[in-house]
Design an enzyme around this catalytic site. Structure first.
Site, PDB file in Angstrom:
ATOM      1  N   ARG A 136      28.812  86.232  14.572  1.00 50.08           N
ATOM      2  CA  ARG A 136      28.833  84.813  14.223  1.00 50.08           C
ATOM      3  C   ARG A 136      29.355  84.328  15.267  1.00 50.08           C
ATOM      4  O   ARG A 136      31.031  83.000  15.126  1.00 50.08           O
ATOM      5  CB  ARG A 136      28.910  84.891  12.968  1.00 50.08           C
ATOM      6  CG  ARG A 136      28.151  84.839  12.084  1.00 50.08           C
ATOM      7  CD  ARG A 136      28.332  84.900  10.498  1.00 50.08           C
ATOM      8  NE  ARG A 136      29.172  84.720   9.731  1.00 50.08           N
ATOM      9  CZ  ARG A 136      30.160  85.641   8.489  1.00 50.08           C
ATOM     10  NH1 ARG A 136      29.431  84.841   8.081  1.00 50.08           N
ATOM     11  NH2 ARG A 136      31.030  85.897   8.221  1.00 50.08           N
ATOM     12  N   ASP A 137      30.491  84.963  16.227  1.00 44.98           N
ATOM     13  CA  ASP A 137      31.574  84.261  17.307  1.00 44.98           C
ATOM     14  C   ASP A 137      31.440  85.134  18.606  1.00 44.98           C
ATOM     15  O   ASP A 137      32.916  85.474  19.775  1.00 44.98           O
ATOM     16  CB  ASP A 137      32.904  84.570  16.733  1.00 44.98           C
ATOM     17  CG  ASP A 137      34.011  83.643  17.547  1.00 44.98           C
ATOM     18  OD1 ASP A 137      34.012  82.967  17.771  1.00 44.98           O
ATOM     19  OD2 ASP A 137      34.820  84.413  17.504  1.00 44.98           O
ATOM     20  N   LEU A 138      30.294  84.728  19.277  1.00 44.81           N
ATOM     21  CA  LEU A 138      29.616  84.552  20.342  1.00 44.81           C
ATOM     22  C   LEU A 138      30.290  83.864  21.693  1.00 44.81           C
ATOM     23  O   LEU A 138      29.911  82.312  21.729  1.00 44.81           O
ATOM     24  CB  LEU A 138      28.096  84.878  21.080  1.00 44.81           C
ATOM     25  CG  LEU A 138      27.387  86.446  20.105  1.00 44.81           C
ATOM     26  CD1 LEU A 138      25.628  86.143  20.369  1.00 44.81           C
ATOM     27  CD2 LEU A 138      28.147  88.137  20.784  1.00 44.81           C
ATOM     28  N   ASN A 170      34.277  86.986  24.428  1.00 43.19           N
ATOM     29  CA  ASN A 170      33.945  88.459  23.727  1.00 43.19           C
ATOM     30  C   ASN A 170      32.765  89.158  24.186  1.00 43.19           C
ATOM     31  O   ASN A 170      32.174  90.257  23.195  1.00 43.19           O
ATOM     32  CB  ASN A 170      33.602  87.362  22.401  1.00 43.19           C
ATOM     33  CG  ASN A 170      34.179  87.109  21.646  1.00 43.19           C
ATOM     34  OD1 ASN A 170      35.512  87.792  22.065  1.00 43.19           O
ATOM     35  ND2 ASN A 170      34.238  86.653  20.383  1.00 43.19           N
TER      36      ASN A 170
END
Length: 142
Positions: free
Chosen positions: A54-56, A60
């Site tokens: 959910r936060d690529l 990251n």
């Protein structure tokens, strides 16, 4: 749950891309393809275990070495969640992720996150990288 610690010296993908563009250095198409392939394989491992990230984003993805063909590590699992067995997606009112990378279905009033959302973020990330290096190539030609 396990916590893994790796020593990585290549920095994150955002820093790699911006430093190369600032120094007018290109990266070969095969190297970019390898980094993207390694990222997809890593993401597939997360999905096979029933989780979504959910936060690529570029920040990251860590590169293990300074090499252009460096293996990658996905980090920052703060928004990661498990998809219940049989469900395709998680629905919530909470915004998870970074604005510029969110999949369209994640921006509605009732946000939906799924494997498809992660793939959208991965493709969005790839487009940013390709655009950055194509822009660099165009300006070098001119």
């Amino acid at each position: 749950m396990y916590i893994g610690v790796w020593q990585v010296s290549g920095g994150d993908l955002f820093d790699r891309v911006t430093s190369r563009v600032e120094q007018c250095q290109t990266v070969s198409e095969s190297s970019l393809a390898e980094i993207f392939r390694n990222s997809i394989i890593s993401l597939e491992g997360i999905h096979k275990r029933g989780f979504i990230h959910r936060d690529l984003k570029l920040d990251n993805i860590l590169l293990v070495s300074d090499s252009d063909n460096s293996p990658v590590k996905i980090i920052d699992f703060g928004f990661m969640c498990q998809v219940p067995t049989g469900d395709c997606a998680i629905r919530t009112r909470q915004l998870c992720g970074t604005q510029g990378y969110l999949a369209p279905e994640s921006t509605y009033d009732i946000k939906e996150y799924s494997v498809k959302s992660d793939i959208w973020q991965m493709v969005r990330r790839a487009c940013i990288i390709v655009f950055a290096f194509l822009s660099l190539f165009i300006f070098q030609v001119l």
